[in-house]
Design a protein around this motif. Structure first.
Motif, mmCIF file in Angstrom:
data_model
loop_
_atom_site.group_PDB
_atom_site.id
_atom_site.type_symbol
_atom_site.label_atom_id
_atom_site.label_comp_id
_atom_site.label_asym_id
_atom_site.label_seq_id
_atom_site.Cartn_x
_atom_site.Cartn_y
_atom_site.Cartn_z
ATOM 1 N N LYS A 84 0.838 -1.203 0.000
ATOM 2 C CA LYS A 84 0.000 0.000 0.000
ATOM 3 C C LYS A 84 0.870 1.250 0.000
ATOM 4 O O LYS A 84 1.877 1.320 0.697
ATOM 5 N N ALA A 85 0.423 2.217 -0.780
ATOM 6 C CA ALA A 85 1.097 3.513 -0.828
ATOM 7 C C ALA A 85 0.141 4.587 -0.350
ATOM 8 O O ALA A 85 -1.064 4.510 -0.567
ATOM 9 N N SER A 86 0.704 5.569 0.317
ATOM 10 C CA SER A 86 -0.050 6.753 0.691
ATOM 11 C C SER A 86 0.740 7.955 0.181
ATOM 12 O O SER A 86 1.842 7.800 -0.326
ATOM 13 N N TRP A 87 0.161 9.131 0.302
ATOM 14 C CA TRP A 87 0.895 10.322 -0.107
ATOM 15 C C TRP A 87 0.891 11.328 1.029
ATOM 16 O O TRP A 87 0.041 11.290 1.906
ATOM 17 N N TYR A 88 1.883 12.180 1.014
ATOM 18 C CA TYR A 88 1.994 13.209 2.041
ATOM 19 C C TYR A 88 2.381 14.525 1.381
ATOM 20 O O TYR A 88 3.006 14.546 0.346
ATOM 21 N N GLY A 89 1.968 15.613 1.986
ATOM 22 C CA GLY A 89 2.260 16.908 1.399
ATOM 23 C C GLY A 89 2.212 18.047 2.389
ATOM 24 O O GLY A 89 2.675 19.142 2.124
ATOM 25 N N ALA A 90 1.645 17.811 3.554
ATOM 26 C CA ALA A 90 1.500 18.875 4.543
ATOM 27 C C ALA A 90 2.823 19.284 5.152
ATOM 28 O O ALA A 90 2.929 20.349 5.745
ATOM 29 N N GLU A 91 3.846 18.458 5.001
ATOM 30 C CA GLU A 91 5.138 18.730 5.626
ATOM 31 C C GLU A 91 5.997 19.648 4.771
ATOM 32 O O GLU A 91 7.202 19.716 4.947
ATOM 33 N N SER A 92 5.419 20.356 3.833
ATOM 34 C CA SER A 92 6.162 21.195 2.899
ATOM 35 C C SER A 92 7.201 22.066 3.601
ATOM 36 O O SER A 92 6.911 22.742 4.571
ATOM 37 N N GLY A 93 8.437 21.999 3.106
ATOM 38 C CA GLY A 93 9.510 22.819 3.645
ATOM 39 C C GLY A 93 10.344 22.135 4.697
ATOM 40 O O GLY A 93 11.462 22.558 4.970
ATOM 41 N N ASN A 94 9.815 21.082 5.332
ATOM 42 C CA ASN A 94 10.609 20.352 6.323
ATOM 43 C C ASN A 94 11.754 19.631 5.627
ATOM 44 O O ASN A 94 11.678 19.313 4.443
ATOM 45 N N ARG A 95 12.778 19.321 6.358
ATOM 46 C CA ARG A 95 13.908 18.580 5.797
ATOM 47 C C ARG A 95 13.586 17.090 5.770
ATOM 48 O O ARG A 95 12.988 16.559 6.693
ATOM 49 N N THR A 96 13.996 16.442 4.683
ATOM 50 C CA THR A 96 13.836 14.994 4.578
ATOM 51 C C THR A 96 15.025 14.342 5.273
ATOM 52 O O THR A 96 15.959 15.014 5.695
ATOM 53 N N ARG A 101 15.119 19.933 1.431
ATOM 54 C CA ARG A 101 13.778 20.387 1.816
ATOM 55 C C ARG A 101 12.733 19.607 1.036
ATOM 56 O O ARG A 101 12.864 19.401 -0.163
ATOM 57 N N PHE A 102 11.690 19.181 1.738
ATOM 58 C CA PHE A 102 10.613 18.439 1.095
ATOM 59 C C PHE A 102 9.801 19.370 0.215
ATOM 60 O O PHE A 102 9.383 20.441 0.638
ATOM 61 N N ASP A 103 9.579 18.951 -1.028
ATOM 62 C CA ASP A 103 8.755 19.689 -1.979
ATOM 63 C C ASP A 103 7.568 18.811 -2.336
ATOM 64 O O ASP A 103 7.734 17.805 -3.019
ATOM 65 N N PRO A 104 6.351 19.166 -1.893
ATOM 66 C CA PRO A 104 5.193 18.316 -2.176
ATOM 67 C C PRO A 104 4.916 18.148 -3.672
ATOM 68 O O PRO A 104 4.288 17.181 -4.084
ATOM 69 N N LYS A 105 5.403 19.055 -4.502
ATOM 70 C CA LYS A 105 5.181 18.952 -5.947
ATOM 71 C C LYS A 105 6.249 18.097 -6.626
ATOM 72 O O LYS A 105 6.138 17.779 -7.795
ATOM 73 N N GLY A 106 7.298 17.741 -5.897
ATOM 74 C CA GLY A 106 8.391 16.956 -6.468
ATOM 75 C C GLY A 106 8.011 15.506 -6.674
ATOM 76 O O GLY A 106 6.946 15.048 -6.255
ATOM 77 N N LEU A 149 4.383 8.623 -0.944
ATOM 78 C CA LEU A 149 4.740 9.415 -2.123
ATOM 79 C C LEU A 149 4.469 10.887 -1.868
ATOM 80 O O LEU A 149 3.552 11.239 -1.119
ATOM 81 N N SER A 150 5.237 11.743 -2.502
ATOM 82 C CA SER A 150 4.912 13.166 -2.473
ATOM 83 C C SER A 150 3.597 13.358 -3.218
ATOM 84 O O SER A 150 3.197 12.522 -4.038
ATOM 85 N N HIS A 151 2.928 14.450 -2.930
ATOM 86 C CA HIS A 151 1.647 14.715 -3.598
ATOM 87 C C HIS A 151 1.831 14.792 -5.112
ATOM 88 O O HIS A 151 1.004 14.305 -5.880
ATOM 89 N N GLY A 152 2.948 15.382 -5.556
ATOM 90 C CA GLY A 152 3.221 15.481 -6.996
ATOM 91 C C GLY A 152 3.322 14.115 -7.656
ATOM 92 O O GLY A 152 2.797 13.905 -8.747
ATOM 93 N N ALA A 153 3.980 13.184 -7.002
ATOM 94 C CA ALA A 153 4.119 11.832 -7.558
ATOM 95 C C ALA A 153 2.777 11.114 -7.565
ATOM 96 O O ALA A 153 2.412 10.465 -8.546
#
Length: 172
Positions: A84-96, A101-106, A149-153
């Motif tokens: 199962k895969a989920s996606w995340y995007g609310a953490e925008s700007g946090n370091r991975t 920096r996490f880019d939700p569109k990446g 996955l990032s929201h973009g992916a």
């Protein structure tokens, strides 16, 4: 003013010679400037932002979350898994975990044990579409989840919410 002063030295400088030298300098500086320019990054080139010594990096060493120890793979050749895969995007700007920096569109993802950085192909089993992403973070730590996955992916291959996927290692 300078061009007028060139006529005072007709034997050494002519306007035609000056023009040729000026054009030559412009061409040389243009070529040199092209060497120094940052390359264009494509979806799979996120690796360019990651350190070269990834195998020795802290994010590829065993770690403990919620009392469970995870040991990242140093080599993932041949890795394939369904889950199962989920996606995340609310953490925008946090370091991975890799430090970027996490880019939700990446086109990036988080995995518990694949080496960072890794390129994987994630196929949405409900529609057959796939996306190639760079593993640059750790997770998901929810029960039963294989990859975040990032929201973009997720958007690129038609995923909303949770989806059944196949993950295949492509390289690092």
């Amino acid at each position: 003013m300078f061009i007028d002063s060139l006529s005072a030295f007709p034997s050494r400088f002519s306007l035609q010679t000056y023009s040729r030298h000026l054009i030559l300098l412009i061409v040389l500086f243009s070529m040199h400037g092209g060497c120094a320019a940052d390359p264009l990054l494509h979806a799979n080139d996120t690796l360019a932002a990651l350190p070269n010594n990834a195998k020795k990096a802290a994010y590829n060493k065993p770690y403990k979350i919620n009392g469970r120890t995870y040991t990242p793979m140093l080599v993932a050749t041949g890795y394939k898994a369904n889950g199962k895969a989920s996606w995340y995007g609310a953490e925008s700007g946090n370091r991975t975990a890799s430090g970027v920096r996490f880019d939700p569109k990446g086109l990036t993802a988080a995995h518990k044990t694949l080496p960072i950085p890794s390129i994987v192909r994630v196929t949405n089993l409900s529609n057959g579409r796939y996306v190639d992403v760079v593993i640059n973070d750790r997770g998901p730590f929810s029960n039963g989840m294989l990859i975040d996955l990032s929201h973009g992916a997720a958007t690129q291959f038609g995923m909303s919410g949770v989806a059944e996927v196949k993950v295949e290692y492509l390289g690092s």
